[in-house]
Enzyme design. Structure first.
Site, PDB file in Angstrom:
ATOM      1  N   HIS A 255    -100.322  67.812 -22.580  1.00  0.00           N
ATOM      2  CA  HIS A 255     -99.171  68.426 -22.943  1.00  0.00           C
ATOM      3  C   HIS A 255     -98.434  67.818 -22.856  1.00  0.00           C
ATOM      4  O   HIS A 255     -98.488  67.024 -21.630  1.00  0.00           O
ATOM      5  CB  HIS A 255     -99.962  69.757 -22.487  1.00  0.00           C
ATOM      6  CG  HIS A 255    -100.128  69.811 -20.626  1.00  0.00           C
ATOM      7  ND1 HIS A 255    -100.761  69.507 -19.803  1.00  0.00           N
ATOM      8  CD2 HIS A 255     -99.423  70.407 -19.529  1.00  0.00           C
ATOM      9  CE1 HIS A 255    -101.092  69.310 -18.877  1.00  0.00           C
ATOM     10  NE2 HIS A 255     -99.912  69.941 -18.872  1.00  0.00           N
TER      11      HIS A 255
ATOM     12  N   HIS B 186     -95.782  68.621 -19.585  1.00  0.00           N
ATOM     13  CA  HIS B 186     -95.211  69.134 -18.068  1.00  0.00           C
ATOM     14  C   HIS B 186     -95.207  67.521 -17.850  1.00  0.00           C
ATOM     15  O   HIS B 186     -95.927  66.700 -18.198  1.00  0.00           O
ATOM     16  CB  HIS B 186     -96.279  69.323 -17.863  1.00  0.00           C
ATOM     17  CG  HIS B 186     -96.150  71.215 -18.178  1.00  0.00           C
ATOM     18  ND1 HIS B 186     -97.487  72.311 -17.929  1.00  0.00           N
ATOM     19  CD2 HIS B 186     -95.066  72.034 -17.895  1.00  0.00           C
ATOM     20  CE1 HIS B 186     -96.922  73.846 -17.829  1.00  0.00           C
ATOM     21  NE2 HIS B 186     -95.699  73.518 -17.709  1.00  0.00           N
TER      22      HIS B 186
ATOM     23  N   ASP C   8     -96.176  66.130 -15.371  1.00  0.00           N
ATOM     24  CA  ASP C   8     -96.810  65.019 -14.140  1.00  0.00           C
ATOM     25  C   ASP C   8     -98.590  64.265 -14.991  1.00  0.00           C
ATOM     26  O   ASP C   8     -99.217  64.274 -15.076  1.00  0.00           O
ATOM     27  CB  ASP C   8     -97.728  66.444 -13.686  1.00  0.00           C
ATOM     28  CG  ASP C   8     -98.115  66.945 -14.120  1.00  0.00           C
ATOM     29  OD1 ASP C   8     -97.417  67.686 -15.029  1.00  0.00           O
ATOM     30  OD2 ASP C   8     -99.779  67.839 -12.768  1.00  0.00           O
ATOM     31  N   HIS C   9     -97.561  64.948 -16.497  1.00  0.00           N
ATOM     32  CA  HIS C   9     -98.965  63.997 -17.475  1.00  0.00           C
ATOM     33  C   HIS C   9     -97.849  63.286 -18.897  1.00  0.00           C
ATOM     34  O   HIS C   9     -98.565  62.650 -19.167  1.00  0.00           O
ATOM     35  CB  HIS C   9     -99.614  65.377 -18.628  1.00  0.00           C
ATOM     36  CG  HIS C   9    -100.274  66.067 -17.324  1.00  0.00           C
ATOM     37  ND1 HIS C   9    -102.193  65.903 -17.496  1.00  0.00           N
ATOM     38  CD2 HIS C   9     -99.764  67.372 -16.580  1.00  0.00           C
ATOM     39  CE1 HIS C   9    -101.926  67.266 -16.097  1.00  0.00           C
ATOM     40  NE2 HIS C   9    -100.912  67.572 -16.335  1.00  0.00           N
TER      41      HIS C   9
ATOM     42  N   HIS D  30    -103.218  77.091 -21.815  1.00  0.00           N
ATOM     43  CA  HIS D  30    -101.727  76.277 -20.211  1.00  0.00           C
ATOM     44  C   HIS D  30    -100.944  77.224 -21.156  1.00  0.00           C
ATOM     45  O   HIS D  30    -100.940  77.673 -22.292  1.00  0.00           O
ATOM     46  CB  HIS D  30    -102.037  75.230 -20.637  1.00  0.00           C
ATOM     47  CG  HIS D  30    -101.154  74.626 -19.641  1.00  0.00           C
ATOM     48  ND1 HIS D  30    -101.508  75.050 -17.900  1.00  0.00           N
ATOM     49  CD2 HIS D  30    -100.489  74.030 -18.997  1.00  0.00           C
ATOM     50  CE1 HIS D  30    -101.056  74.360 -17.036  1.00  0.00           C
ATOM     51  NE2 HIS D  30    -100.395  73.641 -17.616  1.00  0.00           N
TER      52      HIS D  30
ATOM     53  N   ASP E 110    -104.750  70.583 -18.036  1.00  0.00           N
ATOM     54  CA  ASP E 110    -104.477  71.618 -17.856  1.00  0.00           C
ATOM     55  C   ASP E 110    -104.851  73.247 -18.708  1.00  0.00           C
ATOM     56  O   ASP E 110    -104.117  73.452 -20.471  1.00  0.00           O
ATOM     57  CB  ASP E 110    -102.838  71.629 -17.782  1.00  0.00           C
ATOM     58  CG  ASP E 110    -102.438  70.954 -16.363  1.00  0.00           C
ATOM     59  OD1 ASP E 110    -103.554  69.635 -15.977  1.00  0.00           O
ATOM     60  OD2 ASP E 110    -101.274  70.114 -15.878  1.00  0.00           O
TER      61      ASP E 110
ATOM     62  N   HIS F  89    -106.473  65.881 -10.406  1.00  0.00           N
ATOM     63  CA  HIS F  89    -105.360  67.383 -10.858  1.00  0.00           C
ATOM     64  C   HIS F  89    -105.250  68.615  -9.270  1.00  0.00           C
ATOM     65  O   HIS F  89    -105.381  69.611  -9.727  1.00  0.00           O
ATOM     66  CB  HIS F  89    -105.403  67.715 -12.014  1.00  0.00           C
ATOM     67  CG  HIS F  89    -104.102  68.494 -12.621  1.00  0.00           C
ATOM     68  ND1 HIS F  89    -103.805  70.148 -12.154  1.00  0.00           N
ATOM     69  CD2 HIS F  89    -102.821  67.951 -13.122  1.00  0.00           C
ATOM     70  CE1 HIS F  89    -102.619  70.153 -12.647  1.00  0.00           C
ATOM     71  NE2 HIS F  89    -101.767  69.149 -13.158  1.00  0.00           N
TER      72      HIS F  89
HETATM   73 ZN    ZN Z   1    -100.065  69.121 -14.586  1.00  0.00          ZN
END
Ligand code: ZN
Length: 313
Positions: free
Chosen positions: A63, A65, A67-68, A141, A208, A266
């Site tokens: 996805h 976000h 951090d990914h 999510h 996530d 994570h």
């Molecule tokens: Zn994340």
């Protein structure tokens, strides 16, 4: 280097810490490379792990976000810089195309590497790779998120003693594998006579999400499962609210799915001591358990013996 291993590039959720980079996971599988969720800093983590950009054949983003995916620009541009000769296929939720486009063209560079875009539209088979079938499934999510699964087809393992007894050697072995039957003098040798079933291996990647049916479907029978474990059970309400799992939930899923080796990652930076994740997961799951650290290498477990399902192992 093991022929099949996970190279952990980063293990932090949301914000990196002194010891944890943003997410990033490279699965190496018989010469194929699958880069999952390249968070910020992934290019440098690959350098520290000794992994060249040319080792990557597919990029799979759960996805959008940060951090990914904030590492995508660096990785993509590095592939061009290095002159990666093979095409690289990128998978990501189709609804996030605008974010992919921005990351793909984030700054000026000599855009030479061939990046193919194959976004995920539906649950089910996404692609056929030399390593096996790649499947995707929707997760739950606050933004569209998908999990991935690599399924190696079942095959057969040749048994040397039986080959010798049947008088099959040299190029005839390959011919028998291709054609299933071979004339040796006056007798006919069938593939089944000189081989035994070899179960294909499964890798699953679940980032996530809050608990949902597709988490279990992705994890089912996996030899190696990488799964998010953002929270501890004491904060389960937070996990539900923000669309995440606890270590206990992740371990419960793995136990129910017959996972052989479980990798938790994570982690929220709110917990200073990773042993808490291990203790919580241990109470639910008695297989191989890894609380991931940056730059750790985790082997895909050796094949289960023929005829034995992953759940027995
Ligand atoms: Zn994340």
């Amino acid at each position: 280097m093991a022929a099949r291993e996970l190279v952990v590039l980063g293990t932090a959720s949301q914000a990196p810490t002194r010891t944890r980079n943003h997410n990033g996971y490279l699965l190496r599988w018989d010469g194929r490379g699958f880069l999952f969720d390249p968070g910020e800093g992934t290019q440098r983590q690959m350098l520290l792990a000794g992994v060249p950009s040319s080792a990557v054949h597919r990029i799979l983003v759960s996805h959008f976000h940060g951090d990914h995916c904030l590492g995508l620009p660096g990785v993509v541009q590095r592939m061009s810089l290095d002159g990666v000769a093979h095409p690289v296929t990128a998978h990501y939720p189709a609804s996030g195309q605008q974010w992919f486009d921005r990351l793909r063209h984030a700054s000026v560079f000599a855009d030479r590497a061939e990046i193919r875009e194959e976004p995920v539209h539906d649950d089910g088979v996404l692609a056929e790779d030399p390593a096996g079938t790649i499947e995707a499934r929707r997760l739950e999510h606050p933004v569209p998120s998908v999990g991935y699964r690599l399924v190696e087809p079942d095959g057969r393992r040749m048994v040397p003693d039986r080959l010798a007894a049947a008088g099959v050697a040299g190029p005839d072995v390959g011919r028998l594998q291709r054609e299933g039957v071979l004339r040796v003098g006056e007798t006919t040798v069938r593939l089944e006579d000189v081989s035994e079933p070899r179960r294909g291996q499964v890798f699953a990647f679940v980032m996530d999400t809050r608990m949902c049916l597709n988490v279990a479907a992705l994890a089912e029978g996996a030899d190696l499962l990488v799964i998010e474990s953002t929270f501890l059970a004491e904060d389960e309400a937070l996990a539900r609210r923000y669309g995440h799992l606890t270590a206990r939930q992740a371990a419960r899923v793995a136990a129910d799915a017959g996972v052989r080796r479980l990798v938790l990652s994570h982690f929220s930076q709110r917990y200073p001591d990773p042993r808490a994740f291990e203790e919580e997961a241990r109470a639910e799951f008695d297989g191989d358990l890894v609380v991931a650290e940056d730059l750790q290498r985790v082997a895909v477990p050796a094949r289960a013996p023929a005829g034995e399902s992953a759940a027995d192992g």
